[in-house]
Design an enzyme around this catalytic site. Structure first.
Site, PDB file in Angstrom:
ATOM      1  N   LYS A 144      38.469 -20.388 -19.386  1.00 44.21           N
ATOM      2  CA  LYS A 144      37.747 -19.647 -18.342  1.00 44.21           C
ATOM      3  C   LYS A 144      36.126 -20.452 -18.374  1.00 44.21           C
ATOM      4  O   LYS A 144      35.615 -20.513 -19.305  1.00 44.21           O
ATOM      5  CB  LYS A 144      37.748 -18.526 -18.249  1.00 44.21           C
ATOM      6  N   GLY A 194      29.202 -19.970 -16.120  1.00 44.07           N
ATOM      7  CA  GLY A 194      27.827 -20.099 -16.602  1.00 44.07           C
ATOM      8  C   GLY A 194      27.099 -21.201 -16.353  1.00 44.07           C
ATOM      9  O   GLY A 194      27.359 -22.055 -15.244  1.00 44.07           O
ATOM     10  N   GLY A 226      29.482 -17.726  -9.982  1.00 48.68           N
ATOM     11  CA  GLY A 226      28.692 -16.706  -9.260  1.00 48.68           C
ATOM     12  C   GLY A 226      27.192 -17.360  -9.011  1.00 48.68           C
ATOM     13  O   GLY A 226      26.580 -16.849  -8.089  1.00 48.68           O
ATOM     14  N   ASP A 276      36.664 -13.901 -15.421  1.00 49.67           N
ATOM     15  CA  ASP A 276      37.260 -13.664 -16.398  1.00 49.67           C
ATOM     16  C   ASP A 276      38.267 -12.666 -16.352  1.00 49.67           C
ATOM     17  O   ASP A 276      39.452 -12.773 -16.864  1.00 49.67           O
ATOM     18  CB  ASP A 276      36.218 -12.787 -17.151  1.00 49.67           C
ATOM     19  N   LYS A 318      33.620  -9.917 -19.859  1.00 51.40           N
ATOM     20  CA  LYS A 318      34.539 -10.813 -20.660  1.00 51.40           C
ATOM     21  C   LYS A 318      35.075  -9.812 -21.954  1.00 51.40           C
ATOM     22  O   LYS A 318      36.204 -10.111 -22.022  1.00 51.40           O
ATOM     23  CB  LYS A 318      33.580 -11.741 -21.321  1.00 51.40           C
TER      24      LYS A 318
END
Length: 255
Positions: free
Chosen positions: A8, A11, A43, A159, A214
């Site tokens: 995944k 960030g 995001g 996640d 997470k």
């Protein structure tokens, strides 16, 4: 065939071309060790565009509240801009990438999280498409956009999406983050977390915000797959290589 590895991405790694170049160079090496599936969020990119267009953006416990009216923007960023960029860059690294959403081939189905708007709770459903792609040496790259039974597009936490994909494929899972793994209150790496310890770490504030999601995703995947799950920093190529080989690195969540 060696069991797949689901990674995944999220960030800061998605925020610059140099970060992506660095990570995909590592992914290129990992692909020599075992079949890979990438699952990504985005995001920060979603939030930036929402604010630019005059929308408010709200998160609760690290997960975004997504009004249905914002889904064209969210889907456009995740399934469009971010996914197509990743596919193009992966192909530059000689990776035979295919861009997909979670709904492709009904791989992942979603319940609607009514408390968060147009947000999906992902469930493993049909591995056929992803397995065919892996068998043919393709690299599936999945955006965290799902759909409801009624066909509505849903925003899915990446996640949780990656955990569902790992369960679907009986795969190992690495949740990449901007730090070396899950840290204690002193900022030191926690090398191993037993699934039964997760609630206590959340309750005392050691794990919070995005890392809370997470940890919950890792615990969910560990319990469903009976495998240990890793949370690790994307910058450390050596650590990711060790994880791909089944060796210790980052934080391991175990039963």
């Amino acid at each position: 065939m060696t069991s797949p590895l689901v990674i995944k991405l999220g960030g800061r790694v998605l925020q610059s071309a140099s970060n992506l170049e660095r990570l995909l160079t590592t992914v290129q090496q990992l692909a020599l060790l075992r079949p890979l599936v990438l699952v990504h969020g985005g995001g920060d990119q979603v939030e930036a565009l929402l604010l630019q267009l005059g929308h408010t953006s709200l998160k609760v416990d690290g997960q975004r509240i997504t009004p249905a009216a914002q889904m064209p923007i969210v889907a456009g960023v995740l399934a469009g801009d971010v996914n197509s960029q990743l596919v193009a860059l992966a192909q530059q690294h000689q990776l035979n990438a295919v861009g997909l959403t979670l709904a492709a081939g009904q791989s992942i189905t979603c319940d609607v999280d009514a408390n968060r708007g147009a947000v999906g709770i992902p469930k493993p459903n049909d591995a056929t498409l992803l397995q065919v792609l892996l068998d043919k040496n393709f690299l599936p790259i999945l955006s965290s956009i799902g759909s409801s039974d009624s066909g509505a597009r849903l925003n899915v936490n990446a996640d949780l999406a990656a955990a569902a994909v790992a369960q679907l494929l009986h795969a190992d899972l690495i949740l990449l983050t901007d730090v070396p793994g899950i840290l204690d209150k002193n900022g030191d790496l926690i090398e191993t977390i037993l699934a039964d310890q997760a609630d206590a770490l959340i309750a005392d504030g050691t794990v919070r915000d995005g890392m809370l999601v997470k940890l919950n995703a890792a615990v969910q995947a560990a319990r469903a797959s009976r495998r240990s799950i890793a949370v690790a920093g994307w910058q450390d190529a050596k650590a990711l290589t060790r994880l791909a080989r089944g060796e210790a690195a980052g934080t391991r969540i175990r039963l």
